[in-house]
Design a protein around this motif. Structure first.
Motif, PDB file in Angstrom:
ATOM      1  N   LEU A 102      35.790  75.121  56.653  1.00 17.85           N
ATOM      2  CA  LEU A 102      34.590  75.948  56.514  1.00 17.85           C
ATOM      3  C   LEU A 102      33.729  75.475  55.340  1.00 17.85           C
ATOM      4  CD1 LEU A 102      33.448  78.271  58.075  1.00 17.85           C
ATOM      5  CD2 LEU A 102      34.648  79.863  56.587  1.00 17.85           C
ATOM      6  N   GLY A 103      34.387  74.979  54.296  1.00 16.63           N
ATOM      7  CA  GLY A 103      33.688  74.504  53.104  1.00 16.63           C
ATOM      8  C   GLY A 103      32.792  73.298  53.372  1.00 16.63           C
ATOM      9  N   ASN A 104      32.929  72.670  54.529  1.00 15.81           N
ATOM     10  CA  ASN A 104      32.127  71.476  54.838  1.00 15.81           C
ATOM     11  C   ASN A 104      30.771  71.797  55.459  1.00 15.81           C
ATOM     12  OD1 ASN A 104      33.836  68.938  54.383  1.00 15.81           O
ATOM     13  ND2 ASN A 104      35.233  70.404  55.336  1.00 15.81           N
ATOM     14  N   ILE A 140      20.313  70.380  65.015  1.00 13.73           N
ATOM     15  CA  ILE A 140      21.100  69.659  66.025  1.00 13.73           C
ATOM     16  C   ILE A 140      21.640  70.637  67.053  1.00 13.73           C
ATOM     17  CG2 ILE A 140      23.303  68.404  66.324  1.00 13.73           C
ATOM     18  CD1 ILE A 140      22.576  67.059  63.598  1.00 13.73           C
ATOM     19  N   VAL A 141      21.645  70.194  68.315  1.00 13.27           N
ATOM     20  CA  VAL A 141      22.334  70.952  69.364  1.00 13.27           C
ATOM     21  C   VAL A 141      23.489  70.082  69.839  1.00 13.27           C
ATOM     22  CG1 VAL A 141      22.172  72.138  71.577  1.00 13.27           C
ATOM     23  CG2 VAL A 141      20.124  71.912  70.137  1.00 13.27           C
ATOM     24  N   VAL A 173      32.087  69.039  62.665  1.00 16.87           N
ATOM     25  CA  VAL A 173      32.267  69.075  61.215  1.00 16.87           C
ATOM     26  C   VAL A 173      31.750  67.767  60.602  1.00 16.87           C
ATOM     27  CG1 VAL A 173      33.866  69.607  59.347  1.00 16.87           C
ATOM     28  CG2 VAL A 173      34.439  70.296  61.685  1.00 16.87           C
ATOM     29  N   ALA A 174      32.132  66.651  61.233  1.00 20.75           N
ATOM     30  CA  ALA A 174      31.720  65.340  60.709  1.00 20.75           C
ATOM     31  C   ALA A 174      30.201  65.206  60.696  1.00 20.75           C
ATOM     32  CB  ALA A 174      32.343  64.236  61.558  1.00 20.75           C
ATOM     33  N   ILE A 175      29.556  65.640  61.771  1.00 19.84           N
ATOM     34  CA  ILE A 175      28.100  65.502  61.891  1.00 19.84           C
ATOM     35  C   ILE A 175      27.379  66.296  60.811  1.00 19.84           C
ATOM     36  CG2 ILE A 175      26.115  66.158  63.338  1.00 19.84           C
ATOM     37  CD1 ILE A 175      27.242  64.053  64.933  1.00 19.84           C
ATOM     38  N   GLU A 176      27.755  67.551  60.657  1.00 21.84           N
ATOM     39  CA  GLU A 176      27.005  68.368  59.696  1.00 21.84           C
ATOM     40  C   GLU A 176      27.263  67.921  58.262  1.00 21.84           C
ATOM     41  OE1 GLU A 176      25.940  72.438  60.623  1.00 21.84           O
ATOM     42  OE2 GLU A 176      26.482  72.978  58.579  1.00 21.84           O
ATOM     43  N   LYS A 177      28.501  67.555  57.987  1.00 25.58           N
ATOM     44  CA  LYS A 177      28.854  67.103  56.635  1.00 25.58           C
ATOM     45  C   LYS A 177      28.093  65.812  56.299  1.00 25.58           C
ATOM     46  CE  LYS A 177      32.080  66.298  53.238  1.00 25.58           C
ATOM     47  NZ  LYS A 177      32.639  67.128  52.225  1.00 25.58           N
ATOM     48  N   ILE A 180      22.285  68.216  58.152  1.00 29.26           N
ATOM     49  CA  ILE A 180      21.283  68.879  58.996  1.00 29.26           C
ATOM     50  C   ILE A 180      22.037  69.958  59.778  1.00 29.26           C
ATOM     51  CG2 ILE A 180      19.737  68.573  60.999  1.00 29.26           C
ATOM     52  CD1 ILE A 180      19.275  65.713  59.990  1.00 29.26           C
ATOM     53  N   PRO A 181      21.493  71.191  59.833  1.00 34.91           N
ATOM     54  CA  PRO A 181      22.262  72.266  60.466  1.00 34.91           C
ATOM     55  C   PRO A 181      22.429  72.083  61.975  1.00 34.91           C
ATOM     56  CG  PRO A 181      20.058  73.026  59.891  1.00 34.91           C
ATOM     57  CD  PRO A 181      20.220  71.665  59.282  1.00 34.91           C
ATOM     58  N   ILE A 182      23.646  72.330  62.447  1.00 36.77           N
ATOM     59  CA  ILE A 182      23.854  72.443  63.890  1.00 36.77           C
ATOM     60  C   ILE A 182      23.389  73.851  64.237  1.00 36.77           C
ATOM     61  CG2 ILE A 182      25.610  72.559  65.714  1.00 36.77           C
ATOM     62  CD1 ILE A 182      27.121  70.435  63.946  1.00 36.77           C
ATOM     63  N   LYS A 183      22.357  73.942  65.061  1.00 41.86           N
ATOM     64  CA  LYS A 183      21.774  75.267  65.326  1.00 41.86           C
ATOM     65  C   LYS A 183      22.343  75.912  66.584  1.00 41.86           C
ATOM     66  CE  LYS A 183      17.737  74.816  62.461  1.00 41.86           C
ATOM     67  NZ  LYS A 183      16.370  75.214  62.178  1.00 41.86           N
TER      68      LYS A 183
END
Ligand SMILES: Nc1nc2c(ncn2[C@@H]2O[C@H](COP(=O)(O)OP(=O)(O)OP(=O)(O)O)[C@@H](O)[C@H]2O)c(=O)[nH]1
Ligand SMILES: [Mg+2]
Length: 302
Positions: free
Chosen positions: A83-85, A250-251, A265-269, A273-276
Motif C-alpha cells: 500500500l505504501g507504494n 492510467i486505465v 503496483v510497478a506502474i504507479e510506483k 501517475i495515478p491509476i484512475k
C-alpha cells in the motif's frame, strides 16, 4: 460498495489465487530463513510487481519482521508494505467548472481503448453527466462502427467522420459539438498501432495541439490505457506515451485475464501517475475507480 469490492475481487481472481497458493505452499513446505525470503521475492516478481518494488517491500518487511511466524503475519505485513507504494491522491477524474471536459484515450492497439471509452461513458452517464463520444480512430477499418454500436447500446451520441479522415479534424468538430450541446464530458477514442509507430505518435500530438490551441484549458484528461496481461511491456509502452504526449491518468484493463496483476503496483510506483480506473471484464459494467486499499486487500484476502 459491496458490489465494487466483489468486482475487483473477481477481477483479481487469477492473481490472488496464484499468489496465495504460492505463499501457502511456502508454509506447507516449512521453508525457513533465507530460503523463505528468496521464495517470497520470487512470488512477488512472478506476480509482476517489478524488481524495484519487490526489493523495497521485502527490505522493509525484513526490518519489521525478523522471524516470519505464520502466513497471516506475512500477508498482513505485505498488504501494508504494498500500500505504501501508491500515490496518496489525484485519483478522481478531472472535470471542469466550465464544461465540456475533454478526455482523450490513448494506447497501443488492442489494449481496450474503445471498450474502455464506452465503459467510462456509461459510468459517467449513470452518475448523471451528459456525455458525447468522438470516433477519432479513422485508421482501423470498422473502428468507427465498433464505437457506433457501443454508443447506441449506452444511448450516448457520437461524432464521426469517415474512414481515413484526419483524426484531429474529428476532435475539432467533436469539441465544437460538445460546447454547442452543453455536454459535461467529451470522450475521444483514438487509434492504436504499435507504440514505436512514429505516425501514430505524430497523429496523437496533432490532436493534442489542435485541442490545446483552439480550445485552451478544455483537455482535462489524457488517459493511457494499458493491458495488464502484457506485464512489464505495459511499463515500457507507458514510458513512451508519457514522454511524448503527457498522461494524466492510467486505465489498467484485462486484470481478469492475468495472474500478473501486480503490474499495477510497478506502474504507479515507477511512473508516479495515478491509476484512475481498472477494467475487469468484457461487460460495460466491468469497470471501476481504482482504489489501492481495496486492490491490496483483495489481493491477499482468502
Ligand atoms: N477480459 C477483458 N477483455 C477486455 C477488457 N477490456 C477490453 N477487452 C477486450 O479486448 C479486446 C480489444 O478491445 P478494444 O476496445 O477494441 O481495444 P482497442 O485498444 O480499442 O483496439 P484498437 O482500436 O484495435 O487499437 C476486445 O475483445 C475487448 O472486449 C477487460 O477489462 N477484460
Ligand atoms: Mg479501438
Amino acid at each position: 460498495m459491496l458490489q465494487k469490492t466483489k468486482g475487483i475481487k473477481l477481477g483479481l481472481f487469477k492473481t490472488r489465487t496464484s499468489v496465495l497458493e504460492k505463499i501457502s505452499n511456502l508454509f506447507k513446505k516449512e521453508t525457513e530463513g533465507e530460503n523463505l525470503w528468496d521464495e517470497l521475492e520470487q512470488i512477488l516478481i512472478e506476480a509482476d510487481m517489478g524488481v524495484g518494488v519487490t526489493k523495497d517491500v521485502l527490505e522493509n518487511l525484513r526490518k519489521h519482521v525478523r522471524m516470519i511466524a505464520d502466513k497471516e503475519e506475512i500477508l498482513n505485513s505485505l498488504e501494508k508494505e504494498l500500500l505504501g507504494n501508491f500515490l496518496h491522491d489525484g485519483r478522481s477524474l478531472n472535470s471542469s467548472t466550465t464544461p465540456p471536459a475533454v478526455v482523450l484515450m490513448l494506447g497501443v492497439n488492442g489494449v481496450g481503448k474503445t471498450l474502455t471509452t464506452s465503459k467510462l461513458a456509461y459510468k459517467l452517464k449513470k452518475e448523471g453527466s451528459k456525455i458525447l463520444l468522438a470516433a477519432s480512430d479513422t485508421f482501423r477499418a470498422a473502428a468507427i462502427e465498433q464505437l457506433g454500436i457501443l454508443s447506441k447500446k449506452i444511448e450516448v451520441d457520437m461524432i464521426k467522420h469517415s474512414y481515413g479522415a484526419d483524426p484531429a479534424a474529428v476532435c475539432y468538430d467533436a469539441v465544437e459539438a460538445a460546447k454547442a450541446r452543453g455536454v459535461d464530458f467529451l470522450i475521444i477514442d483514438t487509434a492504436g498501432r504499435s507504440h514505436i509507430d512514429k505516425n501514430l505518435m505524430e497523429s496523437l500530438k496533432k490532436i493534442r495541439r489542435v485541442i490545446d490551441s483552439r480550445f485552451p484549458g478544455m483537455l482535462k484528461e489524457i488517459l493511457l490505457v494499458l493491458d495488464a496481461t502484457t506485464g512489464q511491456n505495459a511499463l515500457s509502452q507507458a514510458k513512451t506515451f508519457v514522454d511524448s504526449l503527457g498522461v494524466t491518468g492510467i486505465v489498467m484493463t484485462k486484470l481478469d485475464g492475468t495472474a500478473k496483476g501486480g503490474i499495477i503496483v510497478a506502474i504507479e510506483k515507477e511512473l508516479k501517475i495515478p491509476i484512475k480506473f481498472i477494467g475487469t471484464g468484457e461487460n460495460l459494467e466491468d469497470f471501476e475507480v481504482f482504489d489501492p486499499k481495496v486492490f491490496v486487500s483483495s489481493l491477499f484476502e482468502e
